[in-house]
Design a protein around this motif. Structure first.
Motif, PDB file in Angstrom:
ATOM      1  N   GLU A 175       0.961  -7.448   7.984  1.00 12.80           N
ATOM      2  CA  GLU A 175      -0.468  -7.173   8.133  1.00 12.80           C
ATOM      3  C   GLU A 175      -0.987  -6.028   7.280  1.00 12.80           C
ATOM      4  N   CYS A 176      -0.105  -5.241   6.669  1.00  9.09           N
ATOM      5  CA  CYS A 176      -0.605  -4.064   5.952  1.00  9.09           C
ATOM      6  C   CYS A 176       0.407  -3.539   4.951  1.00  9.09           C
ATOM      7  N   LEU A 177      -0.086  -2.609   4.146  1.00  8.69           N
ATOM      8  CA  LEU A 177       0.731  -1.820   3.223  1.00  8.69           C
ATOM      9  C   LEU A 177       0.642  -0.367   3.672  1.00  8.69           C
ATOM     10  N   CYS A 178       1.786   0.296   3.827  1.00  2.00           N
ATOM     11  CA  CYS A 178       1.820   1.703   4.244  1.00  2.00           C
ATOM     12  C   CYS A 178       2.456   2.540   3.148  1.00  2.00           C
ATOM     13  N   ILE A 179       1.760   3.634   2.773  1.00  2.00           N
ATOM     14  CA  ILE A 179       2.255   4.552   1.742  1.00  2.00           C
ATOM     15  C   ILE A 179       2.814   5.780   2.450  1.00  2.00           C
ATOM     16  N   VAL A 180       4.129   5.907   2.479  1.00  2.00           N
ATOM     17  CA  VAL A 180       4.793   7.022   3.148  1.00  2.00           C
ATOM     18  C   VAL A 180       4.929   8.167   2.149  1.00  2.00           C
ATOM     19  N   HIS A 181       4.489   9.362   2.533  1.00  2.00           N
ATOM     20  CA  HIS A 181       4.462  10.488   1.605  1.00  2.00           C
ATOM     21  C   HIS A 181       4.481  11.795   2.389  1.00  2.00           C
ATOM     22  N   THR A 182       4.592  12.895   1.661  1.00  4.49           N
ATOM     23  CA  THR A 182       4.534  14.226   2.258  1.00  4.49           C
ATOM     24  C   THR A 182       3.137  14.787   2.047  1.00  4.49           C
ATOM     25  N   CYS A 183       2.412  15.038   3.158  1.00  2.00           N
ATOM     26  CA  CYS A 183       1.041  15.552   3.078  1.00  2.00           C
ATOM     27  C   CYS A 183       1.054  17.022   2.681  1.00  2.00           C
ATOM     28  N   MET A 184       0.393  17.336   1.577  1.00  2.00           N
ATOM     29  CA  MET A 184       0.245  18.718   1.121  1.00  2.00           C
ATOM     30  C   MET A 184       1.588  19.454   1.121  1.00  2.00           C
ATOM     31  N   GLU A 185       2.671  18.715   0.795  1.00  2.00           N
ATOM     32  CA  GLU A 185       4.025  19.272   0.746  1.00  2.00           C
ATOM     33  C   GLU A 185       4.452  19.871   2.093  1.00  2.00           C
ATOM     34  N   GLN A 186       3.942  19.302   3.184  1.00  2.00           N
ATOM     35  CA  GLN A 186       4.297  19.809   4.516  1.00  2.00           C
ATOM     36  C   GLN A 186       4.885  18.703   5.382  1.00  2.00           C
ATOM     37  N   ASP A 187       4.018  17.896   6.012  1.00  7.46           N
ATOM     38  CA  ASP A 187       4.482  16.896   6.961  1.00  7.46           C
ATOM     39  C   ASP A 187       4.545  15.514   6.310  1.00  7.46           C
ATOM     40  N   ILE A 188       5.530  14.719   6.763  1.00  3.60           N
ATOM     41  CA  ILE A 188       5.653  13.340   6.300  1.00  3.60           C
ATOM     42  C   ILE A 188       4.706  12.470   7.118  1.00  3.60           C
ATOM     43  N   SER A 189       3.879  11.676   6.433  1.00  2.06           N
ATOM     44  CA  SER A 189       2.925  10.816   7.106  1.00  2.06           C
ATOM     45  C   SER A 189       2.760   9.544   6.278  1.00  2.06           C
ATOM     46  N   TYR A 190       1.767   8.724   6.631  1.00  6.93           N
ATOM     47  CA  TYR A 190       1.545   7.497   5.871  1.00  6.93           C
ATOM     48  C   TYR A 190       0.072   7.119   5.870  1.00  6.93           C
ATOM     49  N   VAL A 191      -0.315   6.407   4.810  1.00  6.19           N
ATOM     50  CA  VAL A 191      -1.652   5.826   4.675  1.00  6.19           C
ATOM     51  C   VAL A 191      -1.514   4.325   4.901  1.00  6.19           C
ATOM     52  N   ARG A 192      -2.365   3.764   5.742  1.00  4.57           N
ATOM     53  CA  ARG A 192      -2.301   2.337   6.063  1.00  4.57           C
ATOM     54  C   ARG A 192      -3.448   1.606   5.379  1.00  4.57           C
ATOM     55  N   ILE A 193      -3.113   0.616   4.551  1.00  2.92           N
ATOM     56  CA  ILE A 193      -4.107  -0.223   3.883  1.00  2.92           C
ATOM     57  C   ILE A 193      -3.935  -1.640   4.419  1.00  2.92           C
ATOM     58  N   PRO A 194      -4.865  -2.129   5.228  1.00  2.84           N
ATOM     59  CA  PRO A 194      -4.717  -3.465   5.814  1.00  2.84           C
ATOM     60  C   PRO A 194      -4.748  -4.553   4.745  1.00  2.84           C
ATOM     61  N   GLY A 195      -4.072  -5.656   5.017  1.00  2.00           N
ATOM     62  CA  GLY A 195      -4.088  -6.791   4.110  1.00  2.00           C
ATOM     63  C   GLY A 195      -2.721  -7.401   3.937  1.00  2.00           C
ATOM     64  N   GLN A 196      -2.690  -8.552   3.302  1.00  2.00           N
ATOM     65  CA  GLN A 196      -1.440  -9.245   2.982  1.00  2.00           C
ATOM     66  C   GLN A 196      -1.292  -9.269   1.465  1.00  2.00           C
ATOM     67  N   TYR A 197      -0.104  -8.904   0.986  1.00  4.84           N
ATOM     68  CA  TYR A 197       0.090  -8.725  -0.449  1.00  4.84           C
ATOM     69  C   TYR A 197       1.400  -9.386  -0.892  1.00  4.84           C
ATOM     70  N   ASP A 198       1.339 -10.063  -2.044  1.00  2.66           N
ATOM     71  CA  ASP A 198       2.534 -10.662  -2.638  1.00  2.66           C
ATOM     72  C   ASP A 198       3.241  -9.676  -3.560  1.00  2.66           C
ATOM     73  N   VAL A 199       2.462  -8.869  -4.273  1.00  5.68           N
ATOM     74  CA  VAL A 199       2.994  -7.921  -5.255  1.00  5.68           C
ATOM     75  C   VAL A 199       2.380  -6.556  -4.987  1.00  5.68           C
ATOM     76  N   VAL A 200       3.201  -5.503  -5.013  1.00  7.98           N
ATOM     77  CA  VAL A 200       2.726  -4.128  -4.846  1.00  7.98           C
ATOM     78  C   VAL A 200       3.419  -3.263  -5.889  1.00  7.98           C
ATOM     79  N   SER A 201       2.661  -2.356  -6.518  1.00  8.79           N
ATOM     80  CA  SER A 201       3.254  -1.491  -7.537  1.00  8.79           C
ATOM     81  C   SER A 201       2.495  -0.178  -7.605  1.00  8.79           C
ATOM     82  N   VAL A 202       3.188   0.877  -8.046  1.00  9.08           N
ATOM     83  CA  VAL A 202       2.584   2.191  -8.257  1.00  9.08           C
ATOM     84  C   VAL A 202       3.408   2.906  -9.318  1.00  9.08           C
TER      85      VAL A 202
END
Length: 671
Positions: free
Chosen positions: A527-554
């Motif tokens: 149901e979604c794409l989640c970007i797991v990262h370190t917020c402001m070099e402090q806490d680990i969190s994630y950004v949730r982008i709803p949707g269905q995806y066949d290909v993802v890249s960064v």
């Protein structure tokens, strides 16, 4: 001799002329190629009074007319052997002479005689490189239009459209110049009657092209230029399943049923290898620019970096691409091929391979693991022999084998029962270094520089864990499960729904030297794409982008731009972290935002891969099911997206469309 003659003529005559005389000289050269005075008397003005009296030219104010007997200057002609030849002198020199004239004179002539002239452009594509044609266009498009006429400014705008169109099919025309009219008309016929010069060129295509190509295009049927599309490459006829840049971004390596290397500097095809014919698709390709064929003690090193692509002396030398070797695999076959198509290494598995990976580029070492096997084989590609081997006497078979680029000697073996075994390659022997029991609920495992990232099924409340590999590499003793550093992460709210389908790492992350992306990866669910990262070099969190995806890249250099694809539509997102107010415990709250930056309806053919550029924040390549490779510039696409957002694509042919105020109603066979 000719070079010296040109230098003397330029020094003694051209360099000493004033602007008026220079204009006359270049205008004469232009008149020669245009056949302005062919078969006609050309007027000539005599200013010397003595000569006027001598030749009795008082009545004509010193003007006389004479036939200069200039030769014919056709763009193409038939030689004595009946072969078509091209007037390369005219094709190359006429644009150069015109560029020396004032814009009000040069641009209209260039539009009529060169840039919007079917015969000239067909001949130009037949005997000149695409880069030369681009340079000719740039000369006139970039001329300053300050104080120029409206005719010049409009011609330059049309020239910009033509240049964008050539980027889509110019490379193809170098190989098939007779397709010029078809490729142009099928994209630009929508401008017929709207743009004067383009309309004139399209008319010429209809009238003159049948002698080269019988196809006449009645309507626009291929994507026109615009929407951020920079250029298109159509060398593949099968789906392009793998796409990658060289280290310096000067070449693109693509895989279908063949391997093609495109030189991004010249737009030429540097390497074109037809792969062995199989009854299954190829899956992956690894390029080895600098492999040591014979292994010796002097080159026995863990330093697997390859800087051969970064040498500035040969960036534009296509010969270096022809020294590459390519490691490719399908499900049942593994090959090592030279740039000439010679097979240097070949292995076949009846059961199929679960892991095929290069672990040392320079030494040419790879690991092969068959499906449901308990054996890891390490092969020397250069010597074509088995280099080392691991036989596991365990009941559970191997699920996958991972190689850390932190050290070419460390591999992680993941078993189906959740056990993870760590081995290092010392000389030619694998040595067991550690074991971790991940449990039967262990799901996905991926290596990310100096850590393993693990996910679990829906019965476990932990979102993921990361395992430090440095502790294994830095000691020579065998470590137990408790001695290895493991970090468990559970978000609130958790990533859902589970199980996680895929983990995606940024391209080029292994080349970053700082720790800004120590924790950064993407996970895909249904149901979604989640970007797991370190917020402001402090806490680990994630950004949730709803949707269905066949290909993802960064791209690691631009981690805030996310590229996704489903079917033939590419969506580009931007996201950011924002600091909020402190909570009741005095801790800073972080907020996440994301937006759809641009949506590009590329094709009815599905997008298979997306490869962002490390140099530009919004430039990317994408390959498609139909074999095409397109390059896009996201910022330009966004400008078009904001003006005219694309309508949603239907799954069936539209039979009827009706407008009702600001709404459009479509009718197909079922909806």
């Amino acid at each position: 001799y000719h070079r010296r003659f040109i230098e003397v003529a330029r020094e003694l005559y051209i360099s000493n002329l004033n602007d008026t005389d220079r204009k006359i000289v270049f205008q004469n050269a232009v008149d020669l190629f245009k056949e302005t005075w062919k078969g006609k008397n050309k007027p000539f003005k005599i200013d010397d009074p003595k000569l006027v009296n001598k030749y009795k030219l008082d009545e004509s104010a010193g003007e006389i007319q004479a036939n200069r007997f200039t030769t014919s200057q056709p763009v193409e002609f038939i030689d004595v052997d009946g072969r078509i030849q091209y007037n390369k002198r005219k094709l190359n020199e006429l644009p150069q002479f015109l560029s020396k004239l004032a814009p009000d004179i040069a641009v209209p002539i260039a539009a009529e005689e060169i840039l919007f002239n079917y015969s000239f452009m067909h001949a130009k594509f037949s005997c000149s490189s695409f880069l030369d044609i681009q340079n000719d266009i740039d000369q006139f498009e970039n001329i300053s239009s300050y104080k120029s006429s409206d005719e010049v400014r409009m011609a330059q705008k049309e020239l910009s459209i033509l240049r964008m169109a050539y980027l889509l099919f110019g490379l193809l025309l170098n190989e098939y110049p007779d397709n010029y009219a078809f490729e142009l008309t099928s994209r630009l016929v929508i401008l017929y009657g709207l743009k004067t010069n383009i309309t004139n060129l399209l008319k010429q295509c209809d009238e003159q092209s049948p002698r080269h190509c019988a196809l006449i295009v009645p309507y626009c049927q291929i994507q026109p230029p615009g929407n951020g599309l920079l250029f298109s490459m159509n060398k593949h006829t099968m789906p392009v399943v793998d796409l990658d840049f060289t280290n310096n971004q000067m070449a693109v390596i693509s895989l279908s049923n063949k391997i093609i290397v495109f030189n991004m500097g010249t737009f030429n095809t540097a390497v074109d290898i037809k792969l062995p014919k199989l009854n299954e698709p190829y899956l992956n390709s690894t390029t080895l620019p600098k492999m040591i064929i014979r292994h010796t003690k002097e080159n026995n090193t863990d330093n697997d970096s390859d800087d051969s692509d970064n040498s500035s002396d040969s960036d534009n030398d296509e010969e270096k691409f022809k020294q590459y070797v390519f490691f490719v695999n399908s499900f049942h076959h593994v090959y090592l091929l030279s740039s000439h198509g010679d097979i240097k290494f070949h292995r076949t598995s009846i059961k199929g391979y679960s892991t095929v990976e290069i672990i040392n580029n320079k030494r040419g070492l790879c690991i092969l693991v068959e499906q449901n096997s308990n054996t890891v084989e390490c092969w020397s590609l250069g010597e074509n022999k088995l280099f080392s081997k691991i036989d596991l006497s365990l009941t559970s078979s191997i699920k996958t084998v991972l190689h850390s680029k932190l050290s070419s000697s460390l591999i992680s073996i993941v078993l189906y029962d959740g056990t993870i075994l760590f081995y290092t390659l010392n000389d030619s022997t694998f040595i067991h270094r550690a074991t971790i029991n991940g449990g039967q609920h262990l799901d996905l495992v991926i290596v990310d520089k100096d850590k393993l990232i693990c996910t679990f099924d829906s019965t476990i409340s932990i979102d993921f864990s990361h395992i430090d590999l440095n502790s294994i590499i830095e000691t020579e003793k065998v470590l137990s499960d408790k001695e290895i550093i493991k970090t468990l992460i559970a978000f609130n709210p958790p990533i859902s729904p589970k199980p996680i389908e895929r983990i995606v790492l940024p391209d080029g992350k292994e080349n970053l030297s700082d720790n800004s992306m120590n924790i950064y990866f993407m996970v895909l669910t249904k149901e979604c794409l989640c970007i797991v990262h370190t917020c402001m070099e402090q806490d680990i969190s994630y950004v949730r982008i709803p949707g269905q995806y066949d290909v993802v890249s960064v791209q690691a250099q631009h981690p805030r731009f996310i590229y996704t694809a489903r079917g033939g539509i590419v969506n580009m997102y931007k996201w950011k972290c924002s600091e909020g107010e402190d909570n009741e415990h005095g801790e800073c709250n972080f907020y996440h935002e994301h937006q759809l930056f641009v949506s590009i309806d590329i094709s009815s053919s599905s997008v298979l891969t997306i490869k962002p550029s490390s140099g530009s924040a919004s430039s990317f390549l994408c390959s498609m099911q139909n074999g095409a490779i397109n390059a896009y510039y996201g910022y330009k696409a966004r400008e078009a997206f904001k003006k005219i957002p694309p309508l949603p694509r239907t799954t069936e042919l539209i039979g009827t469309i009706q407008l009702s105020g600001t709404k459009a109603v479509t009718l197909d066979s079922s909806n």
